[in-house]
Motif scaffolding. Sequence first.
Motif, short mmCIF file in Angstrom:
data_model
loop_
_atom_site.label_atom_id
_atom_site.label_comp_id
_atom_site.label_asym_id
_atom_site.label_seq_id
_atom_site.Cartn_x
_atom_site.Cartn_y
_atom_site.Cartn_z
N UNK A 163 -19.37 -39.56 16.01
CA UNK A 163 -18.16 -39.82 15.21
C UNK A 163 -17.58 -41.17 15.61
N UNK B 165 -18.41 -44.10 22.55
CA UNK B 165 -19.12 -43.05 23.28
C UNK B 165 -19.93 -43.73 24.37
N UNK C 98 -15.70 -38.35 22.10
CA UNK C 98 -15.43 -37.09 21.39
C UNK C 98 -14.18 -36.38 21.91
N UNK C 99 -13.34 -37.10 22.60
CA UNK C 99 -12.09 -36.53 23.12
C UNK C 99 -10.91 -37.29 22.54
N UNK C 100 -9.84 -36.58 22.26
CA UNK C 100 -8.62 -37.25 21.78
C UNK C 100 -8.20 -38.33 22.77
N UNK D 166 -18.54 -38.59 9.94
CA UNK D 166 -17.10 -38.41 10.19
C UNK D 166 -16.49 -37.37 9.25
N UNK E 89 -17.98 -34.97 7.57
CA UNK E 89 -18.48 -33.62 7.87
C UNK E 89 -17.65 -33.02 9.00
N UNK E 90 -17.45 -33.79 10.05
CA UNK E 90 -16.69 -33.27 11.19
C UNK E 90 -15.21 -33.12 10.88
N UNK E 91 -14.63 -34.14 10.29
CA UNK E 91 -13.18 -34.13 10.11
C UNK E 91 -12.73 -33.14 9.03
N UNK E 92 -13.69 -32.67 8.21
CA UNK E 92 -13.34 -31.64 7.23
C UNK E 92 -13.71 -30.25 7.72
N UNK E 93 -14.23 -30.16 8.95
CA UNK E 93 -14.58 -28.83 9.48
C UNK E 93 -13.33 -28.06 9.85
N UNK E 94 -13.51 -26.79 10.04
CA UNK E 94 -12.39 -25.91 10.41
C UNK E 94 -11.71 -26.41 11.69
N UNK E 95 -12.52 -26.86 12.63
CA UNK E 95 -11.97 -27.24 13.93
C UNK E 95 -11.04 -28.44 13.82
N UNK E 96 -11.38 -29.40 12.97
CA UNK E 96 -10.52 -30.57 12.80
C UNK E 96 -9.53 -30.33 11.65
N UNK F 69 -8.89 -32.30 9.22
CA UNK F 69 -8.15 -33.53 8.93
C UNK F 69 -8.31 -33.96 7.47
N UNK G 18 -18.28 -23.45 2.40
CA UNK G 18 -18.22 -24.63 1.53
C UNK G 18 -18.83 -25.78 2.31
N UNK G 19 -20.05 -26.06 2.00
CA UNK G 19 -20.79 -27.03 2.81
C UNK G 19 -20.80 -28.41 2.15
N UNK H 82 -20.03 -25.84 9.91
CA UNK H 82 -18.97 -24.94 9.47
C UNK H 82 -19.20 -23.57 10.10
N UNK I 82 -10.93 -29.75 20.24
CA UNK I 82 -10.99 -29.04 18.97
C UNK I 82 -11.69 -27.70 19.10
N UNK J 40 -7.70 -38.59 30.09
CA UNK J 40 -9.07 -38.32 29.64
C UNK J 40 -9.98 -37.72 30.71
#
Lengths: 385, 385, 385, 385
Positions: A272, A276, B114-116, B213, B215-222, B224, B242-243, D115, D221, D241
């Motif tokens: 992402x 990294x 991969x960390x905030x 991005x 794919x990840x940011x629209x996942x349940x976990x994010x 966004x 919904x893939x 997902x 997440x 971090x």
Amino acid sequence: MLGKAGLLSSKESKELVKGLQEIERLLEKGEFSLSRENEDMHTAIESYLTQSLGETGKRIHLGRSRNDQVLTALRLFTKDSLKQIKNETKDLTFVILYFAKKYEFAPMPGYTHTQRAMPSSIGQWSSAFVESLLDDLMTLDSAIRLVDQSPLGSAAGYGTGLPIDREMTAKLLGFSKVQVNPIYCQNSRGKIESFVLACLSQVMETLAKIANDTIWFSSKEFGFLEIDDSLTTGSSIMPQKKNLDIMEVLRANSTTLQSNQFQLQTVSKNLISGYHKDLKITKQAVINSLEITQDSLQIVKLLFENMKPNEERLTAALDPEIYATDEVNKLAVQGTPFREAYKQIGENLSKLENQDPVENIKSKTHLGATGNLDLKNLQNRLKNS
Amino acid sequence: MLGKAGLLSSKESKELVKGLQEIERLLEKGEFSLSRENEDMHTAIESYLTQSLGETGKRIHLGRSRNDQVLTALRLFTKDSLKQIKNETKDLTFVILYFAKKYEFAPMPGYTHTQRAMPSSIGQWSSAFVESLLDDLMTLDSAIRLVDQSPLGSAAGYGTGLPIDREMTAKLLGFSKVQVNPIYCQNSRGKIESFVLACLSQVMETLAKIANDTIWFSSKEFGFLEIDDSLTTGSSIMPQKKNLDIMEVLRANSTTLQSNQFQLQTVSKNLISGYHKDLKITKQAVINSLEITQDSLQIVKLLFENMKPNEERLTAALDPEIYATDEVNKLAVQGTPFREAYKQIGENLSKLENQDPVENIKSKTHLGATGNLDLKNLQNRLKNS
Amino acid sequence: MLGKAGLLSSKESKELVKGLQEIERLLEKGEFSLSRENEDMHTAIESYLTQSLGETGKRIHLGRSRNDQVLTALRLFTKDSLKQIKNETKDLTFVILYFAKKYEFAPMPGYTHTQRAMPSSIGQWSSAFVESLLDDLMTLDSAIRLVDQSPLGSAAGYGTGLPIDREMTAKLLGFSKVQVNPIYCQNSRGKIESFVLACLSQVMETLAKIANDTIWFSSKEFGFLEIDDSLTTGSSIMPQKKNLDIMEVLRANSTTLQSNQFQLQTVSKNLISGYHKDLKITKQAVINSLEITQDSLQIVKLLFENMKPNEERLTAALDPEIYATDEVNKLAVQGTPFREAYKQIGENLSKLENQDPVENIKSKTHLGATGNLDLKNLQNRLKNS
Amino acid sequence: MLGKAGLLSSKESKELVKGLQEIERLLEKGEFSLSRENEDMHTAIESYLTQSLGETGKRIHLGRSRNDQVLTALRLFTKDSLKQIKNETKDLTFVILYFAKKYEFAPMPGYTHTQRAMPSSIGQWSSAFVESLLDDLMTLDSAIRLVDQSPLGSAAGYGTGLPIDREMTAKLLGFSKVQVNPIYCQNSRGKIESFVLACLSQVMETLAKIANDTIWFSSKEFGFLEIDDSLTTGSSIMPQKKNLDIMEVLRANSTTLQSNQFQLQTVSKNLISGYHKDLKITKQAVINSLEITQDSLQIVKLLFENMKPNEERLTAALDPEIYATDEVNKLAVQGTPFREAYKQIGENLSKLENQDPVENIKSKTHLGATGNLDLKNLQNRLKNS
């Protein structure tokens, strides 16, 4: 910049600049060393400044992150190396152009499918590499343009809350512009580098083609090229061998660049946006590729300076059959449809007579033909590249 | 040209041109077909002309070879496609720029490892792709420049004995210049194409980054990003799914370009100068890669037109810890050495308070920071690209 | 299985089996077609069954997902193709072994660094490929072993709540074992396939080496091998040319396998555990690679059946210098230290005399030397492979 | 062997063996050094023996060439390293198996298309890697089998005129068999090595999948996995971090193996049979890849020993929708055709109720399902591997 932006006092700023200049001097004298405790050069600099300036030294890390520091350093190094490579490519191209002029009308068989096909010349063969390198010089420019943007100030990939002046640092470091978006600065890692390697690979493909041709054309079976003994190597058990190891190693090294490029393309796959640690690995691939290209350019220059055609063997290789297409064309131009002329000559190959090869190659006069290689124009393009 | 050069009579020349125009009309109407006996289009054209014009038709093959014909056709096709891709890339970039403006100050966590990591914004995230595509447009120009040279007249790789006018044919076909050296014309096969693919790969890497991005940011976990149902696909056994298949396929296709490029680099390895049948394989890799890139550009455009940020989830993701660096900087600017400020905040993470994220991102004002994305300038660069 | 497990009634089960057998019959007659509405074969089967059996037909999708169906089908296809490839590889190896026996003592120069090095033989050259293919047969076995596990019942990658019997379906489909873990079933996509391609690539590397050798050794410069005209191709403008296009295409195709493998390794990079649509792309790479390998095996078989050495040219190529190492060894064995013998011969290369090449190659008798190729043993290994 | 074969006198033979044993002792004590004049170890050994034994020392090079010496040394090193890697892979697999047993019924969402898809478990997730590594152990065996053949005595690639005993040296060096054909010995360079790397890549792909999963699943997440601080790294500017650098580096290193493999496949492309200096480059790629694999195995072992699931977060992630497929199956098994059950549930997703996740995953009992991971059997396979 930190001083000008009011982030450091004038006194701090001056002390730090002086400290950095001191480090530069030590580096030039080889007296600034990187100890194990200092993970890298950036830490070593900070440690030195802290030791000599106390609290002020610690302020050097203000307004930046390891991420943008490392990236900026790599960009600077890459840009310098690319410019040097461009110069060395130009030098080599001049040497090959000189070779092409010198042997412009030395006849040579042209091959297709690894079979003798049509009359050609040492001039045509060697100036093919001149034009190839002219294109490569253009792609080197593309690479330089892409790396010539300053990521400094992008910090960890999201900028900083401090009012830094990124245009000023870009200018001071000699960059043409700022790479504005901090996320793009990080996302471009691996991406820009892989483009740089694609451009270097263009150069290496030209050089590897030269290497492979000279290995073959200097073999016993061809005997077209003679290479000075100083460039060949012996064998541990076969006393009669003169091997062109340097060209074999160059040929192998061209695959190193390709595999390095492959790695740069792959390593950032499906990460992402943002930095990294994976990207750390890109440095080695870039530096290694720049070095290989520089070495290879030197070696090919040596080659062309120590090689000459064996005109006897070259002329002997132009047997009557090689003129078949020319004979077809003669008939075709007199009005016989091409396919019929082709058939006629094809059925009477054994009747083909030998020709004066030099006369033959000089008689072909369209742009790029053996009698009109346009070397003058290639030379002008080279001067202006 | 053959007429002008006196290789065909005026009458033959006129008849052949008329015959070719007739073929063009048939092609447009879909009435010119490629039969099995005619190995390819070039033979089909010659057959048609011979059938309709008799002996004159057979003269069409004068002064060229299959080698330069095929290569010229591929160059023309590649150049056209690259120009189209450039336009489509510009279109897409405008769409993303519009998206970036619209959500310029929608807060978003920035990630490293991969960390905030630090506060960022939808504007900063999406305009990273704008700047990436601006660079890609520049590399597309490099690709266009390299293919924009006419190999016609290089014949089988050593030119021809006929007095053809290569500058004239280059001009008529719309090429900027002649690729002079016939051997280089053949040696550049695989080489120039691999550079074209390296340039297309730059575009695809940007698009694949967007795909990954989203794919990840629209996942349940994010959570966004919200993507319109029209762009998602169901599962054969899981009714709740919904893939984002279209982005997964795009991501996969970016590897097709890389493997195509790999093949182009490898296929010509260690072939001596001149044409080899191996090179035939390059056509498929190039055409396939051009098509994938065009499709992908369309799909990402659709994506940005059917996607919106979920500001609630985005804001919720900015927890107090994400402001840690900003707090460090505040102390640092007040005079605490950076490393000490860092230590101080690090030991008191739980005491960090939540902030107004919009205020935070607007407060950062250096070039490229969330409060100063310089979108105006990006837009100008885009217009002029 | 669904019937035995009680998930379908005996009646439903019988009807479905009968329906499937009907589809098989239609397929054999070429009367079962895949329409556009039916996205793939699995949907087409379900549609057909639903049309002919009503509600019962709809129950066919019980206990599985598209994911494991597609994967199972690919595994079955791959396993069958690999077994066929193994047989064809054995056939080819027998043909080469026969060739090696026939020309066991036809002398031939051995090359290192593309330079004539030491006496060798057609027998030694061709049986090198026999031993290479014997190793390749072993790696094909490794590939077969890896694909020979049934993913059926892994459903979408997490199994199903239904009490299916995975061991029974594995047995019925002819798999040696169940691939137990459903997550691994999905994670192994791309991974197992890339290993299969690595194994196929071993075969293709052997074949490409044969192709490259025969292209060179049948060229005018070498003239070692004569290939029947039926296998060569003409040129569109050069009537004298006989090109070995088939070997050039094979050589190019070997890079297709490598780029396919590259893609399989890359496409699954950095995807979290479980199925992703990206993996869809793997099918094409696998099927394409299996087909290329099968075609290439056929073509190389044809080659060895239509090729013979030109013993005159071969013998002529063994000039006195090639015996230099043998002369060094003679001195060395009589007690002169190797390095000194080497120096002595090296300084007197011009005094080396020609030898009877057949006598020379027969006189070398250690295992693998020209006089002791151990063909009997290679034949036994081949029979048992 | 040289003594037994009568190529050296008994006295010479004994002296040389004694000299070599002396070198071995010096090596163990770290007192045998490689000076600049001695290009490599083989020359250094010969120099030492010549210095200490005079004329007898010089006889050590009898019956072999640098080519087969270097190749034999690389084979021995590769074989040893592969065996060590196999052991370390087994060790790691036991550790993961223990982890899988410990958290066999810790519920976890299973993902498809990134997902949430269906209920899964830490047991199912981690034992996927156990089965993956079991397959990898099998491919490691294939690699070992392929390198376990002695090229010694193949000399420069065409054997030698001396009556050496290759079976004896193979046995003494611990090889299972002789690689008979000397040309194949050289042709297999790059080829066998690329297969070894393909096998190592299988291991690295498993490890990289673990790395990528743990990076994601330990992110804010997801929060599924907790990794001990001792394995994480801080940031230079963000005090909050905790980065999993070690897994990112591992993930990057997996691409190094792939690019090394790419290079090995490419470097020998289109070289005629026999040794070429190009092949020299293969050593680095092999040694580097072996080292990376060994390091990576150690690190992943550390990971599993310092990681634990966060059962609270895991359970929370199993929201009602994840049971949709199970509900469809329930209806389907009661007689509703699958497609209709699917539709029914799909239209009533919001009515789905939460379930006891542990009960759910235990209730699925077919082979490989969450309630029947078959760990016992995996353990047996591991013991016997």
